[in-house]
Every structure is written in structure tokens, then in C-alpha cells.
Design an enzyme around this catalytic site. Structure first.
Site, PDB file in Angstrom:
ATOM      1  N   GLU A 295       7.788  27.380 -36.749  1.00  0.00           N
ATOM      2  CA  GLU A 295       8.757  27.136 -37.823  1.00  0.00           C
ATOM      3  C   GLU A 295       8.149  26.484 -39.065  1.00  0.00           C
ATOM      4  O   GLU A 295       8.618  25.458 -39.530  1.00  0.00           O
ATOM      5  CB  GLU A 295       9.901  26.260 -37.293  1.00  0.00           C
ATOM      6  CG  GLU A 295      10.664  26.913 -36.162  1.00  0.00           C
ATOM      7  CD  GLU A 295      11.758  26.011 -35.577  1.00  0.00           C
ATOM      8  OE1 GLU A 295      12.804  26.553 -35.224  1.00  0.00           O
ATOM      9  OE2 GLU A 295      11.554  24.796 -35.452  1.00  0.00           O
TER      10      GLU A 295
HETATM   11  C1  ACM Z   1      10.752  25.819 -31.115  1.00  0.00           C
HETATM   12  O1  ACM Z   1      11.817  25.898 -30.488  1.00  0.00           O
HETATM   13  N1  ACM Z   1      10.748  25.805 -32.427  1.00  0.00           N
HETATM   14  C2  ACM Z   1       9.500  25.727 -30.445  1.00  0.00           C
END
Ligand code: ACM
Length: 668
Positions: A295
Site C-alpha cells: 500500500e
Molecule cells: C495489508 O493488508 N495491507 C498487508
């Protein structure tokens, strides 16, 4: 739980008695290993916890006379435990004696926990059934990833979690130690990390070493995760120069995905990380080291002209490839210390060496892609415990399924197992156990037991037993919620008798409820911060209502047998009794909501529950009388019923689906 790979009950059935004189003889080259000896001591304590028997601490006078003989064929190699170390054991229990045979100490640890789980109370006292077990795990990597950044988790709670993990034969504790909301490790080289990034809530290096040693004694590897280049705001509080945009920065208090990211275009970043990773790879001895990678928001990179120039100079076309460049550099730093890098899906980028391991949170597709390209991987998608899904849903997710099942053998072998994940935005040390257990035991079975173990009813039967068993060993998943609900009804002016009645009424009300699912509690990212109290009813109930599941099962059994009028009448009477009892309880529980700020929003939950209960009782009357509602009547009733299922106070009334089935049946 987990079901052994192979198991045969003895014929004729017999049982070994467990008494206070219970004793153990350990034999073979691995018998005197510290892990075996510690496990024997722990097991004696475990028998006492389970049975109340004051088990002797004397070793057996003679091997032949020991209640339990343990042969360990080889000693341990030097710590740390390694991926793939044999966990195989055989356990043979007869009426006269139990024998545990293991290739190595780790297998003995697993077999001792199986033995403990087999102790039952029968009319002959405490016994273990005569059985022959030959057991080994299906996957070598069976983990739990625990986020200790969003909310700090004290060491005591982690130790308790490790105890539970060992009991259900999990073997990797993935410690998510840094994120936007907190940096939780003491760094001696870069002390501003914990000084400015943790609110004083971090683990000292001595504490970490002790915890790793404790995990080792239980047969659990500790894999640390320092998530980068995103999820790093807490680092920048003390070291803003690591970021891709000027500071100052402070610990992030909200939850979500944030823009700050490390600067991949500066040599100083890699100098810092080189020194930091040198310190941390020494502190954490496991051969795997997790650097996150998930992310990453490209905003800071896009806004920085120096980073643009760097990309141009190095022929890096786009932010994903800039992350690939960063990953590659970090991988080299990790490899310098002899470690395999672990990363989330996003770490899989062109050119990254095949020695890294991919942890998939996005799904089996990316795991299959990784395996095809030659990378090892583990699956976490489908095992997110913070989504508040039922155990059955996680249980049916298999690391080898769909795209991964279609892989040829050698590629499939690269899938090493999986990890459950518990993100802590909406969990605290107080209710951590209840967010993990007992559901984690069902996932542990998925990772250990043969793929053919898929019977949901059997799983839930064994899960109920396992849940109690874990509590005997110190887990607090039921007790902690019970205490939280006692807090909800406590009032200085209540007599003991009234307090008891109030708690009982709230429990009865709460037993049909579940927290809303997935990330709906904090969808806009605005409702919760790190300091929002998590002490309301939604925080004080289990993610999964056993009562609602059993109610639904009762409805289904009734619907299956509806042609048999004797069964029909009895089943309807029982269903009616349950609905009526919940209905009568509403009178008792409603006064609590007016008395107490933390429960004040529950009146509308009670209104909806009342609607659902009334609908259920009307459906039963119709079914009993053999009346049928016409189509428009039925759909009007269903519409009202579905309205009442809309979340309220972040709660779902989980007997609604069962009632809905009854109502549909009454309509056709
Ligand atoms: C995650 O759930 N961003 C590893």
C-alpha cells in the site's frame, strides 16, 4: 484440533488413566534437550490446569513404569528454529502406557500438546483414549501476523498468544512492529525511532530477546516486520529526512493508507536502512526478515522534483518501478546479513531475486503468479481475523485452491503455507484474545491437517472443545468479553442481585449479536482514532455468535424434516421457546440502556431485535397452523424483516437469517 494426519482408535477401545502419579521418562539423543525438558515441565503444569490433579514432578523411577515415554531421535540443531524442521511425531496410547516418538525435539513438543488435548473426564476419572497417531503438518509455514503498531500489545498478551499458538501447532509469529501509528522496537542506533515514534510504548531489546527465546521454547519462529517504504509515518517523527517530503511529522492517529513514504532516491535512506537492518537482523535471529512493501501511495514521490530527476537518470519509468528499485536495494541490505526478505504482494517486482518470499494479502492469484515465477509464498488473503468473519469462512480457504491448485507440482510446492492476520485498528489488549480465539484454531487446522478436513460441523464441535481447552491454558477470550460486559452494566447503586440479573440480561441480548463485518466500522477513516475507546457493546462480543449459528442450524433441521409432523411440532416448539425467551429478555435489558452512557445507543438495536423476534414468532404460528401467506403479504413481511437487519450501533442481529428462512417457508 488440528486433526492429525493419521489417527486410529484402538480396538478394543481402552483408555490410559491420568492420575496425580502421572510421570514421564524421556529417552534418546534428543531427550535432554532444553526444549524437551521445558515442554515436559509445561505439560505437567498443563495437566494440572486441565484436571486439577496435583501431578508429581518426579521423573519415572523406571522407563518401563512411566505413564508417558518419550523417545526423541535427534537433538536440536543450534537455534533458531528453521523453516521445515521436522515436526513429525507418533503417539501410541494403550491402557497401560503412552509412547511418544519424535524425529527431533520439535515433534516431541507437538506430540505433547496432542497428548494434553486428548485428556478427558470419563466415569473412570481422567483418561486418554487408546489411540495410534502418526502426525506431521501439511505446510511448514503456519503463522499469525499480529499488528502491534496500531495499538500496542503488551508482552504478557503476546506470551499468552504464543501459548495458544503452540497448543494448536502454529509455528510462526509474524510481529508487525512498525506502521504509521507507532514504532515499537527499541533501536540503539536510531533511538529517536522509539523516542518520538511510540508514545513510550515499545519493546526493549532485552524484552524482545526474552520473547524470542520463549517462542523458541514453544517451537515458534519469530519473524519481525518493519513495513517500508509506505506505512512509515512513525519513523519520520524522529527522522523526517527519511521521508520524500519535508516534515515535520508526528505519529499518525487515524487509520487508513497515508501518503508519507520513504525517499527511494536518496543514498542516505539506504545508509540509514543499512545500519538499521544490521541492528535488527542481529536482534531477530530468524532466517526470514519481513520488510512489508504494501500500500505505497505515490503522491510524495510524484510531488518531488529531485525524485523525478532520479527516476529519469536511472531510467525508472513510473512509481511501481521506483518501488521495485527500492525493494531491490532493501533486499540487498537484508541479504547482506544472510536473511531471506519477506514482502507483501507489492514487493514482487521485476528483477527482485528469487530468494524472497511473498506473503499474499491480495489473493491466491498473486500467490500463483509468484510461484510460477519461482518465488516461494504464503497465503494471508482469506485469513484476516480483523474482518470479523465466521470461523467456517476462514476454514474453507485453502492455500492450495483455485489458481494455486492449478499449478504443476513443483510450482505448487513453493506455497509454504499461510498466516492468519490480526490488524489492531479496532482491537486492544483487552479484547485481543477474543478477536483471535477460537477462530485462529480453525485456521491452524487448515494449515496443519490434511486438505480433506473440510467438515464444518465437525470443525465447530471440535472448536467448541478447543475453545474451552485454550482457556484452561490461560487464554482469555471468553472471560475478557464477559468482564467488558460486566463493566457495561456496573453501577455503584446496584445490589449484587440486581447486578447479576443485569449481566444475565445483557448476555442474553448480546448472544444474538455480532460486530458488523469487514472494514465497515471505520469506512470513512474518520470515526476512529488510536485513542477512541473500544469499550462499547460491539467491542465486548465475539466476532461470531455461536447462538445465532445454532439457531440457524435448528431452523435448517426443522425445514429438512418438515414432512414428519411429530418432528415438526417439537422443533417448532423449541424454536418458539428460544424466540420467546429473547423477547421476554428485552423487558429486562431495556432499562440498562437508559442508565448507562456506553449502552445508550442500544435501544434501537432492541427495537430491531423485537421486530425480528415478532416476525419469527408469527412465522412459527403460521407454520404450525398450516396457513400460507400469499406472495404480497410475504414480500411485505420480508421487507420489514430485512430493514431490521440493517446494522445499528455497528451491530448485526445474527438470528435474522434463521428467522428469514422460517418466514420464507411460511410463505410458500
Ligand atoms: C495489508 O493488508 N495491507 C498487508
Amino acid at each position: 484440533m488440528p486433526l492429525p494426519a493419521r489417527m486410529r482408535l484402538a480396538e478394543p477401545a481402552g483408555a490410559l488413566r491420568i492420575e496425580a502419579s502421572f510421570n514421564v521418562a524421556a529417552l534418546g539423543p534428543g531427550a535432554s534437550d532444553p526444549r524437551v525438558q521445558a515442554a515436559i515441565v509445561r505439560m505437567r503444569g498443563g495437566i494440572t490446569r486441565q484436571t486439577g490433579l496435583m501431578v508429581s514432578s518426579q521423573p519415572a523411577a523406571a522407563t518401563a513404569a512411566a505413564t508417558l515415554r518419550i523417545f526423541v531421535a535427534a537433538p536440536d540443531h543450534p537455534a533458531p528454529q528453521r523453516l521445515g524442521d521436522s515436526e513429525h511425531y507418533m503417539l501410541n496410547v494403550t491402557a497401560g502406557q503412552a509412547t511418544l516418538i519424535a524425529d527431533a525435539p520439535l515433534g516431541a513438543l507437538r506430540g505433547l500438546n496432542t497428548f494434553l488435548q486428548l485428556i478427558e473426564l470419563s466415569n473412570a476419572g481422567f483418561t486418554v483414549p487408546a489411540v495410534l497417531i502418526d502426525d506431521a503438518p501439511r505446510f511448514p509455514w503456519r503463522g499469525l501476523s499480529l499488528d502491534c503498531s496500531r495499538h500496542f500489545i503488551p508482552l504478557g498478551a503476546i506470551r499468552r498468544t504464543l501459548d495458544g499458538m503452540a497448543l494448536v501447532k502454529l509455528n510462526v509469529f509474524h510481529w508487525h512492529l512498525s506502521d504509521d501509528q507507532g514504532f515499537r522496537v527499541e533501536s540503539k542506533r536510531f533511538p529517536r525511532l522509539q523516542q518520538m515514534g511510540s508514545d513510550g510504548l515499545y519493546y526493549k531489546q532485552t524484552e524482545i530477546r526474552d520473547l524470542i527465546e520463549y517462542a523458541y521454547s514453544l517451537g515458534i519462529r519469530v519473524v519481525p516486520e518493519f513495513d517500508m517504504p509506505g506505512h512509515t509515518t512513525s519513523w519520520f517523527a524522529g527522522y523526517p529526512e527519511l521521508a520524500s517530503a519535508p516534515g515535520p511529522y508526528s505519529i499518525e492517529r487515524k487509520f487508513g493508507i497515508f501518503k508519507p513514504a520513504m525517499d527511494p532516491a536518496k543514498e542516505d535512506t539506504y545508509r540509514f536502512l543499512g545500519e538499521f537492518l544490521e541492528e535488527m537482523t542481529d536482534l531477530f535471529p530468524d532466517e526470514y526478515f519481513h520488510v512489508g512493501g504494501d500500500e505505497v501511495e505515490p503522491d510524495q514521490w510524484k510531488a518531488n522534483t529531485r525524485i523525478h530527476a532520479f527516476m529519469k537518470e536511472h531510467g525508472i519509468d513510473g512509481e511501481p518501478l521506483l518501488q521495485a528499485y527500492f525493494s531491490k536495494r532493501v533486499q540487498e541490505l537484508v541479504a547482506r546479513h544472510g536473511k531471506h526478505m519477506v514482502g507483501w504482494d507489492e514487493a514482487l517486482q521485476p528483477g527482485i531475486p528469487k530468494t524472497i518470499l511473498i506473503q499474499s494479502w491480495r489473493g491466491p492469484q498473486s500467490l500463483a503468479d509468484a510461484a510460477r515465477q519461482g518465488y516461494e509464498g504464503i497465503l494471508s488473503a482469506g485469513y484476516y481475523l480483523d474482518l470479523m468473519q465466521p470461523a467456517s469462512q476462514h476454514y474453507l480457504v485453502d492455500p492450495i485452491q483455485g489458481e494455486t491448485a492449478a499449478l504443476p507440482g513443483p510450482e505448487q510446492k513453493r506455497i509454504l503455507g499461510g498466516e492468519a492476520a490480526m490488524w489492531e485498528e479496532l482491537a486492544t489488549p483487552e479484547n485481543l484474545d477474543a478477536k483471535l480465539w477460537p477462530r485462529l484454531a480453525a485456521i491452524a487446522e487448515r494449515f496443519w491437517s490434511p486438505a480433506s478436513a473440510k467438515d464444518i460441523a465437525s470443525m465447530y464441535d471440535r472448536l467448541a472443545f478447543t475453545s474451552r481447552w485454550l482457556e484452561f491454558h490461560g487464554l482469555r477470550h471468553r472471560e475478557s468479553l464477559r468482564l467488558m460486559r460486566e463493566r457495561l452494566v456496573a453501577g455503584g447503586d446496584l445490589s449484587a442481585h440486581d447486578a447479576h440479573d443485569s449481566i444475565e440480561a445483557l448476555d442474553r441480548f448480546a448472544e444474538v449479536l455480532e460486530p458488523i463485518k469487514e472494514y465497515t466500522r471505520n469506512e470513512d477513516g474518520e470515526k476512529y482514532t488510536q485513542s477512541t475507546p473500544l469499550n462499547r457493546l460491539v467491542d465486548s462480543i465475539s466476532p461470531e455468535s455461536d447462538t445465532a449459528r445454532e439457531f440457524r442450524a435448528l431452523v435448517e433441521r426443522y425445514l429438512e424434516k418438515r414432512s414428519n409432523s411429530a418432528v415438526t411440532s417439537e422443533a417448532l416448539t423449541r424454536l418458539e421457546a428460544e424466540l420467546s425467551a429473547w423477547h421476554a429478555n428485552l423487558q429486562k435489558v431495556r432499562p440498562l440502556f437508559g442508565r448507562n452512557a456506553l449502552l445508550s445507543d442500544c435501544n434501537s438495536v432492541a427495537d430491531r431485535l423485537e421486530t425480528i423476534l415478532q416476525a419469527g414468532l408469527e412465522a412459527i404460528q403460521a407454520l404450525r397452523a398450516g396457513r400460507r401467506w400469499d406472495a404480497s403479504e410475504t414480500s411485505a413481511r420480508l421487507a420489514r424483516l430485512d430493514q431490521a437487519y440493517a446494522p445499528q450501533s455497528e451491530l448485526l442481529i445474527q438470528i435474522q437469517p434463521g428467522v428469514r428462512r422460517l418466514m420464507t417457508a411460511a410463505g410458500n
